[in-house]
Each structure stands twice: as structure tokens, then as C-alpha cells.
Design an enzyme around this catalytic site. Structure first.
Site, PDB file in Angstrom:
ATOM      1  N   LEU A   1      16.751  13.302  33.373  1.00 40.21           N
ATOM      2  CA  LEU A   1      15.957  12.804  34.493  1.00 40.21           C
ATOM      3  C   LEU A   1      16.686  13.058  35.814  1.00 40.21           C
ATOM      4  O   LEU A   1      16.096  13.507  36.802  1.00 40.21           O
ATOM      5  CB  LEU A   1      15.708  11.299  34.330  1.00 40.21           C
ATOM      6  CG  LEU A   1      14.914  10.669  35.477  1.00 40.21           C
ATOM      7  CD1 LEU A   1      13.454  11.094  35.434  1.00 40.21           C
ATOM      8  CD2 LEU A   1      14.990   9.155  35.427  1.00 40.21           C
ATOM      9  N   ALA A   2      17.993  12.805  35.819  1.00 44.21           N
ATOM     10  CA  ALA A   2      18.782  13.009  37.040  1.00 44.21           C
ATOM     11  C   ALA A   2      18.727  14.471  37.461  1.00 44.21           C
ATOM     12  O   ALA A   2      18.491  14.803  38.626  1.00 44.21           O
ATOM     13  CB  ALA A   2      20.223  12.565  36.807  1.00 44.21           C
TER      14      ALA A   2
ATOM     15  N   LYS B   1      11.613   2.760  33.995  1.00 42.75           N
ATOM     16  CA  LYS B   1      11.017   2.152  32.800  1.00 42.75           C
ATOM     17  C   LYS B   1      11.683   2.742  31.562  1.00 42.75           C
ATOM     18  O   LYS B   1      12.303   3.782  31.673  1.00 42.75           O
ATOM     19  CB  LYS B   1       9.505   2.372  32.797  1.00 42.75           C
ATOM     20  CG  LYS B   1       9.069   3.795  32.415  1.00 42.75           C
ATOM     21  CD  LYS B   1       7.572   3.842  32.254  1.00 42.75           C
ATOM     22  CE  LYS B   1       7.107   5.200  31.810  1.00 42.75           C
ATOM     23  NZ  LYS B   1       7.457   5.665  30.494  1.00 42.75           N
TER      24      LYS B   1
ATOM     25  N   HIS C   1       1.775   2.975  33.554  1.00 42.07           N
ATOM     26  CA  HIS C   1       1.078   3.906  34.457  1.00 42.07           C
ATOM     27  C   HIS C   1      -0.414   3.585  34.605  1.00 42.07           C
ATOM     28  O   HIS C   1      -0.910   3.392  35.709  1.00 42.07           O
ATOM     29  CB  HIS C   1       1.187   5.348  33.950  1.00 42.07           C
ATOM     30  CG  HIS C   1       2.590   5.852  33.830  1.00 42.07           C
ATOM     31  ND1 HIS C   1       3.639   5.323  34.552  1.00 42.07           N
ATOM     32  CD2 HIS C   1       3.120   6.854  33.082  1.00 42.07           C
ATOM     33  CE1 HIS C   1       4.748   5.970  34.233  1.00 42.07           C
ATOM     34  NE2 HIS C   1       4.466   6.904  33.348  1.00 42.07           N
TER      35      HIS C   1
ATOM     36  N   ARG D   1     -12.082   8.381  36.492  1.00 38.70           N
ATOM     37  CA  ARG D   1     -13.491   8.775  36.596  1.00 38.70           C
ATOM     38  C   ARG D   1     -14.333   7.512  36.754  1.00 38.70           C
ATOM     39  O   ARG D   1     -14.251   6.599  35.936  1.00 38.70           O
ATOM     40  CB  ARG D   1     -13.938   9.537  35.354  1.00 38.70           C
ATOM     41  CG  ARG D   1     -13.063  10.738  35.018  1.00 38.70           C
ATOM     42  CD  ARG D   1     -13.605  11.502  33.833  1.00 38.70           C
ATOM     43  NE  ARG D   1     -14.703  12.342  34.217  1.00 38.70           N
ATOM     44  CZ  ARG D   1     -14.595  13.651  34.485  1.00 38.70           C
ATOM     45  NH1 ARG D   1     -13.426  14.240  34.398  1.00 38.70           N
ATOM     46  NH2 ARG D   1     -15.638  14.353  34.843  1.00 38.70           N
TER      47      ARG D   1
ATOM     48  N   GLN E   1      -3.519  14.789  38.542  1.00 36.58           N
ATOM     49  CA  GLN E   1      -2.765  16.006  38.240  1.00 36.58           C
ATOM     50  C   GLN E   1      -3.455  16.725  37.090  1.00 36.58           C
ATOM     51  O   GLN E   1      -4.189  16.096  36.340  1.00 36.58           O
ATOM     52  CB  GLN E   1      -1.308  15.685  37.858  1.00 36.58           C
ATOM     53  CG  GLN E   1      -1.185  14.989  36.518  1.00 36.58           C
ATOM     54  CD  GLN E   1       0.256  14.745  36.109  1.00 36.58           C
ATOM     55  OE1 GLN E   1       1.087  14.407  36.920  1.00 36.58           O
ATOM     56  NE2 GLN E   1       0.554  14.899  34.836  1.00 36.58           N
TER      57      GLN E   1
ATOM     58  N   LEU F   1     -17.220  14.362  43.930  1.00 35.44           N
ATOM     59  CA  LEU F   1     -18.318  13.452  43.653  1.00 35.44           C
ATOM     60  C   LEU F   1     -19.448  14.290  43.076  1.00 35.44           C
ATOM     61  O   LEU F   1     -19.843  15.291  43.678  1.00 35.44           O
ATOM     62  CB  LEU F   1     -18.759  12.785  44.962  1.00 35.44           C
ATOM     63  CG  LEU F   1     -19.880  11.770  44.890  1.00 35.44           C
ATOM     64  CD1 LEU F   1     -19.482  10.576  44.031  1.00 35.44           C
ATOM     65  CD2 LEU F   1     -20.229  11.274  46.296  1.00 35.44           C
TER      66      LEU F   1
END
Length: 497
Positions: A23-24, A155, A247, A353, A384, A391
Site C-alpha cells: 500500500l505504501a 481499514k 465503502h 444507480r 470508476q 440520466l
């Protein structure tokens, strides 16, 4: 007497604890470089990597330089900027539970701070079982003496209500709540940030944002790859803890909250907590769990989840879950919020949605035949990839006959804005340095989120519920469609590619 302004300027020291981890390397150092490139970091700053590996400053710089990219739109003199940035990066090797090693780090930080007001940010990029040790040592041996000290915690925040409460309690022995920044990188994504702008600053949306006009809301997260060697970590948590409980639930709370008193962090977080506390605890009959199995396609065989060497052969850990959630308040009473998250599916996406109700007494019903769903207006916020907001509306196909068609009013970010969208970690790191807490999770918010999911997670584990198996690269278990159909809903991502 001449006065050097810089002497009085506060300095920020950012220590990445767990600096040699994935991660780093992939996210935190590149995000810090992007902030430096955009001139968002204070004049005086130092970055320290801290981990158990034996490394020199040069080794760290070499490791970090491999993941830095010049993806920012200015792009000129990037190499020069990289060199300047790397000169600000240092390394200290130490154990995560050693107050002495953190005291040595403290000495090194003091040398760089040179007697100025020192603000210190610790980013814990380490497994949860060593959070508390590191926080204890950092707080006792390496806190700032005259500025602020803040800690970013990645997390997972526990595995259920009990472990999460224990983690919070332990953290609060050494830190105040306002020093703890619990990071959920999804909240830093551009389109999630834009959710409240879309809703609260456009007159056309806010009046429609209720049970009166909205038929259902879908939160969809899918990845087109499996655990690929991270199975050991994943198997301990599963998709519900990994994606849904944080999330997707966070996005749901932002989506459904009432208008906050102001944009102040506490006001926004108060409204999110109210939503979470109004939600019905999840029932097993409103949940479908799945796990991917091996599948051969075009001569290529994709592995099953349990083929991962780090996963036990008899694992029942879900790699897919779908759930129907309900908010029992005046605004959302009876509206199903459907969540779906999975690995090894047919595509990679994260989106919200919003399906609106059918038009009462629609004059054009016969033009749609029996499939009224095709005539439903739908607002899609694609988080993403390929960020967009569109719309779906009905309109007439040009010509002499009366043929109706569904079209998209589309805001496609790449087409509309030439600017590169910043990575979520850049926004969140910058917020932590500036003390902006809007996108971080407060402890009562965390408690409310776990309270919704813990009984269900316990039931899944105690009853040893067998997941429905689905082929790698498919659309997931059939059960998810039955769950949606139970509430008269059709998943939007099947129809719309």
C-alpha cells in the site's frame, strides 16, 4: 533586526509506518509526491518511512522512485521535482512495538524540524493486529511537543462490533477522537465527493430525492479479478467486511442523509450517523452470498477462490454478496437499497444507480409494450472506471412514426474536463494534513455500521452458510437476481453496458 519568516513556519513530518508494504509503495508515496508536485504540502515538510526491514535512506528512495509517475497535468520539470521530493524522504528501521525505536525516530524528526512548531502525521499502513502497539509507541515516544499529532488508520477497523469497539477503546487510551483519522479511500473518490454537490446545489434533484419519486437505489461494486495471492488476508474478512460494511455503506449514508446544517465535518457526520441508525439490521433472507469457482474460457482456465494457495480448501468465505437494505425514516420508508459487491466478475465497476418510479398514467405506455422498466428514468453515477454521471430519459426517435428511445444525458468526465482526476489517497492525505475531517469516519459512525452487519455475519459463520458458486468472469450468482426480483427490482448493470 532581520527576521527569517521560515523560522516561524510550522513544519509537517509525515511518517509512513509500514513503509515497505504494498500500500505504501503503490498508493501512499505516489500520493504524497502528487501533493508535493501540486504545491499542496507546506514549505517545510519531511517524510519518514518506518518499518522492520533493514534499509538505508538511499534504499527507500530507490524503492519509492520506482512507483512515482508524472501523471499530473503540469508535467514540466517532473524529474527535477522527483529528485527534490526524494531528498525529503528518509528511513528509520524499527519494531512496531518498541518505544525505544520510536524514540530514536523522534530524535531524527526533531533534527529535521529544527526547533520549529512541529506537526506530525503517522500513517499506519500495517496489519490491524499491530495498530495498537504502534499507536502506543508513537504516542508515548514520538508525539509532537508543540504542534498537533494525528494518526491515519487504514481499514479494516475490526471484524465485528466487539473487535471494532475494542480497537476504538484501545486507540482512545493514547489519542483523542479528533487525532484519529479512519480512512475509507472510497470517500475520497471524485464522484463520491460530487454526490452532495449534485444533490444539494441542483434544484432539479433535491425535490426528487425521496420515496415519492425513487423506486430503488443500487450500489454496485465489481472487480474482474480474484484474490490473486492475497487470499490469506481476504479469507479472514470476506467481501461483506471488505467492501460492503465500509465503502458501500458509507456511500449509502452520504446518498441518503438529510441536508446537513453546514458543510462542517461534524454536521455532515451527524447526518450520516442518523441514516445508519435508522436502518433495519440485515436479515439472512435479504442476503445472497457467493464464491467464485474455476472457469475455462477461450482456452484459458481461471482459478477458483480455493485454488489460491493461501486459502483453506474448505473455505466458505464469500467473494460475492448482494443485500437488500431498508431505511426506516420518513424520507426512505419502503425504498429498497440494493447492494452488490464481488470479485472475479465480468467487469470492473463501482456505481450508484437511482431508478425512479414509473410515470403515473403514462400516455406512451403502449409504445413501450409490456416492459415498463425500459421506460424508467435512471440516474447513474459511475465512480470508476471512466467517471461519469448520466440520466436516462425517454425521447422520440426522429421520423414520421412514433418510436420512443432511451437516451442518456451524459456528463462524461474525461470529455468535459481535461484535468486529471486526483487519486483518492491524495485528497485524504491532504485533508488529514489540513485537519479536515469530513471524509473520515467518526467512532459512533463505525459503531452504527457494525451494528447493522454484525448479527448477520455471526449467523453466516455459525450456520456455516454455503455460498452459491459462480464461474470466474461471470455476472455472479443467480440468487442475486432472485433477491432483486423479490423487491420488484432489476439490476441496472445487466441491461446497461
Amino acid at each position: 533586526m532581520t527576521f527569517d519568516i521560515n523560522e516561524n513556519e510550522p513544519t509537517v513530518s509525515i511518517t509512513v509506518v509500514g513503509a515497505s508494504g504494498d500500500l505504501a509503495k503503490k498508493k501512499i508515496f505516489p500520493a504524497l509526491f502528487a501533493l508535493y508536485y501540486e504545491d499542496c504540502l507546506p514549505q517545510q515538510f519531511t517524510i519518514y518511512g518506518y518499518a522492520r526491514s533493514k534499509m538505508t535512506d538511499a534504499d527507500l528512495r530507490n524503492m519509492v522512485s520506482k512507483t512515482l509517475t508524472c501523471r499530473i497535468d503540469k508535467r514540466e520539470n517532473c524529474t527535477e521535482k522527483m529528485e527534490q521530493f526524494l531528498k525529503k524522504c528518509f528511513y528509520h528501521s524499527g519494531q512496531y512495538d518498541s518505544p525505544e525505536n520510536f524514540a530514536e525516530l523522534d530524535q531524527k524528526l526533531k533534527e529535521h524540524e529544527g526547533g520549529r512548531v512541529s506537526n506530525r502525521l503517522f500513517y499506519l499502513s500495517i496489519p490491524p493486529n499491530i495498530f495498537i502497539d504502534s499507536v502506543r509507541c508513537a504516542s508515548l515516544s514520538a508525539s509532537s511537543g508543540n504542534g498537533w499529532t494525528r494518526v491515519i488508520v487504514e481499514k479494516p477497523f475490526g471484524r465485528d462490533s466487539e473487535s471494532s469497539a475494542a480497537l476504538t477503546k484501545a486507540l482512545k487510551q493514547y489519542l483523542e477522537e479528533d487525532q484519529i483519522f479512519r480512512i475509507d479511500h472510497y470517500l475520497g473518490k471524485e464522484l463520491v465527493e460530487n454526490l452532495s454537490v449534485l444533490r444539494f446545489s441542483n434544484l432539479i434533484f433535491e425535490p426528487l430525492w425521496s420515496r415519492q419519486y425513487i423506486r430503488n437505489v443500487q450500489l454496485i461494486f465489481s472487480e474482474d479479478f480474484g484474490t490473486e495471492g492475497r487470499g490469506g488476508y481476504f479469507d479472514n474478512y470476506g467481501i461483506i467486511r471488505d467492501i460492503m460494511q465500509n465503502h458501500l455503506l458509507q456511500i449509502l449514508a452520504l446518498f441518503a442523509m438529510e441536508t446537513p446544517v453546514s458543510l462542517d465535518a461534524e454536521d455532515i457526520r451527524n447526518e450520516k450517523v442518523k441514516v445508519l441508525r435508522s436502518m433495519r439490521p440485515l436479515q439472512l433472507e435479504n442476503m445472497v452470498v457467493g464464491q467464485y469457482k474455476s472457469h475455462t474460457k477461450g482456452g484459458v482456465t481461471y482459478p477458483a477462490y480455493t485454488d489460491d494457495k493461501t486459502v483453506p480448501d474448505d473455505s466458505l468465505t464469500p467473494t460475492f454478496a448482494a443485500a437488500a437494505l431498508f431505511i426506516d425514516n420518513a424520507r426512505w420508508d419502503g425504498v429498497p437499497f440494493l447492494m452488490k459487491a464481488g470479485k472475479a466478475l465480468h467487469n470492473k465497476r463501482a456505481e450508484i444507480r437511482v431508478q425512479f418510479r414509473h410515470v403515473p398514467g403514462n400516455l406512451y405506455n403502449q409504445n413501450f409494450g409490456t416492459d415498463l422498466d425500459r421506460a424508467t428514468n435512471e440516474l447513474v453515477i459511475r465512480v470508476q472506471p471512466d467517471e461519469a454521471i448520466y440520466l436516462k430519459i425517454n425521447n422520440k426517435v426522429p421520423g414520421l412514426g412514433m418510436r420512443l428511445d432511451r437516451s442518456n444525458l451524459n456528463l462524461h468526465y474525461a470529455a468535459r474536463y481535461s484535468k486529471e482526476i486526483p487519486d483518492a489517497y491524495e485528497r485524504l492525505l491532504l485533508d488529514a494534513v489540513e485537519g479536515e475531517r469530513r471524509l473520515f469516519i467518526r467512532s459512533d459512525e463505525l459503531d452504527a455500521a457494525w451494528a447493522l452487519f454484525t448479527p448477520l455475519l455471526k449467523e453466516l459463520e455459525e450456520k456455516k452458510i454455503i455460498p452459491e458458486y459462480y464461474p470466474y468472469g461471470s455476472r455472479g450468482p443467480v440468487g442475486a437476481h432472485y433477491l432483486a426480483a423479490k423487491y420488484n427490482v432489476r439490476w441496472g448493470d445487466g441491461v446497461d453496458q
